[in-house]
Design a protein around this motif. Structure first.
Motif, short mmCIF file in Angstrom:
data_model
loop_
_atom_site.label_atom_id
_atom_site.label_comp_id
_atom_site.label_asym_id
_atom_site.label_seq_id
_atom_site.Cartn_x
_atom_site.Cartn_y
_atom_site.Cartn_z
N LYS A 14 0.86 -1.20 0.00
CA LYS A 14 0.00 0.00 0.00
C LYS A 14 0.89 1.24 0.00
CE LYS A 14 -2.24 3.52 2.09
NZ LYS A 14 -1.81 4.59 3.02
N SER A 18 0.98 10.76 -0.20
CA SER A 18 2.13 11.60 0.12
C SER A 18 3.42 11.00 -0.41
CB SER A 18 2.20 11.84 1.63
OG SER A 18 2.16 10.62 2.31
N SER A 174 4.87 4.82 3.73
CA SER A 174 4.32 6.09 4.20
C SER A 174 5.36 7.20 4.11
CB SER A 174 3.86 5.91 5.65
OG SER A 174 3.33 7.10 6.14
N ASP A 175 4.98 8.38 4.56
CA ASP A 175 5.94 9.50 4.56
C ASP A 175 6.80 9.48 5.82
OD1 ASP A 175 4.07 10.24 6.42
OD2 ASP A 175 3.81 12.28 5.67
N TYR A 180 6.42 5.28 15.71
CA TYR A 180 7.15 5.90 16.82
C TYR A 180 6.30 5.88 18.09
CZ TYR A 180 10.81 7.79 13.77
OH TYR A 180 11.86 7.93 12.90
N ASP A 183 3.84 10.96 17.80
CA ASP A 183 3.97 11.59 16.48
C ASP A 183 5.26 12.42 16.44
OD1 ASP A 183 3.82 12.97 14.14
OD2 ASP A 183 1.74 13.64 14.41
N MET A 206 -0.50 5.69 20.88
CA MET A 206 0.71 6.33 20.30
C MET A 206 0.45 6.78 18.86
SD MET A 206 3.65 3.68 21.38
CE MET A 206 3.85 3.11 23.05
N LYS A 208 -1.27 8.57 16.27
CA LYS A 208 -2.22 9.69 16.24
C LYS A 208 -3.02 9.71 14.93
CE LYS A 208 -0.79 11.21 20.25
NZ LYS A 208 0.27 10.27 20.56
N SER A 211 -2.87 13.53 10.24
CA SER A 211 -1.98 13.22 9.14
C SER A 211 -1.07 14.43 8.96
CB SER A 211 -2.82 12.97 7.90
OG SER A 211 -2.00 12.90 6.79
N SER A 212 0.22 14.16 8.83
CA SER A 212 1.17 15.28 8.75
C SER A 212 1.06 16.00 7.41
CB SER A 212 2.58 14.73 8.92
OG SER A 212 2.82 13.81 7.90
N GLY A 219 -3.67 8.91 8.61
CA GLY A 219 -2.84 9.16 9.79
C GLY A 219 -2.36 7.83 10.34
N LYS A 223 -3.32 3.20 10.36
CA LYS A 223 -2.33 2.16 10.06
C LYS A 223 -2.28 1.14 11.20
CE LYS A 223 0.19 5.47 7.24
NZ LYS A 223 -1.08 6.08 6.91
#
Ligand code: ADP
Length: 275
Positions: A14, A18, A174-175, A180, A183, A206, A208, A211-212, A219, A223
């Motif tokens: 997937k 981004s 992902s980006d 982590y 975030d 943990m 969040k 979405s950055s 976000g 996931k």
């Protein structure tokens, strides 16, 4: 070493918007797309069965109409997706054909998942495509999905697809380079977690929702929720950076990149419990 990676044969990959678009303009990043197609074609040549879940339709539709940004109104968004999906597939088709690969478009809605019959139909189609040596490219059918019945994000969609096609591994590109403790864009002390034996409530907190990027949707929480489905089904999930797509080689060679979420086969797994 992550040995299960080396043996995984059927893999869902997937990739988020981004990772496929330029940050500055929101337009498709063709270098990335070419790299993705080259590596996936190569993995297929190695004997892997690949299912690609690709976002990016709205971004392509926006570009086709030369709009400055993606509109907020639902019908407009759906119109962009309809325009963009066709163009995106055209691009994939052209790039994959350079490596002699045939691709197929599979658009799903949550309705497909609700009904046992349509789920079986979709599953049979996937199996047939894979048996034919084709790479299915999956997206949500944004044109018809309404709020109540949408998957909402391709992370969830990928997890359902994995369970439907009985794949062994979900790779989410992902980006960010992994999962982590918090975030990292908000908390500089956040630490990368390399291995998650079992996703707990602490992990859920943990990850969040935010979405950055302006183009990402799910976000981290989406996931992690996807990871719960995948792991309970019994498959592994890797979350890794989509920045350099050669990372896919490292993943299937079992190298320690990104975050590994371990699968635990659950005899009573029923996809309906997660819809
Ligand atoms: P994509 O478009 O690739 O699907 P998203 O923007 O939806 O990506 O989600 C990735 C973002 O989630 C990261 O860039 C990060 O800012 C954010 N995030 C929130 N919580 C976490 C966490 N615990 N670990 C890593 N990233 C997190």
């Amino acid at each position: 070493m992550r040995n299960s990676m080396i043996n995984a044969k059927r893999i869902v990959v997937k990739i988020g918007s981004s990772s496929l678009t330029h940050k500055e303009s929101g337009d498709l990043d063709y270098r990335k797309l070419e790299q993705l197609v080259r590596v996936l074609s190569d993995l297929k040549s190695k004997g892997k069965e690949i299912i690609l879940v690709s976002s990016g339709a709205q971004a392509v539709g926006r570009k086709a109409l030369n709009l400055q940004s993606i509109p907020v109104e639902m019908p407009k968004k759906q119109a962009l997706a309809a325009i963009g999906q066709a163009k995106l597939m055209m691009t994939y088709q052209r790039l994959f054909s350079e490596y002699n690969q045939t691709v197929a478009q599979v658009l799903l809605t949550k309705h497909t998942m609700f009904k046992e019959e349509s789920r079986m139909n979709a599953k049979n189609t996937f199996n047939e495509l894979l048996a034919m040596g084709v790479i299915p490219i999956v997206n949500e059918n944004d044109t018809v999905a309404t709020h109540e019945i949408e998957f909402g994000d391709n992370d969830h969609l990928s997890a359902y697809v994995l369970a439907m096609v009985e794949a062994e591994l979900l790779i989410i590109l992902s980006d960010i380079d992994g999962f982590y403790t918090d975030d990292p864009s908000e908390n500089p002390d956040a630490k990368l977690i390399e291995y998650v034996e079992k996703i707990s409530n602490d992990h859920r907190l943990m990850g969040k929702e935010t979405s950055s990027s302006s183009v990402g949707t799910g976000g981290m929480s989406a996931k992690i929720e996807a990871g719960i489905i995948v792991n309970n089904y019994g498959a592994d999930m890797i979350l890794a950076s989509g920045n350099n797509l050669d990372i896919l080689y490292d993943i299937i060679e079992g190298k320690n990149v990104g975050t590994f979420f371990k699968g635990h086969a659950n005899e009573s797994f029923d996809i309906d419990d997660y819809l």
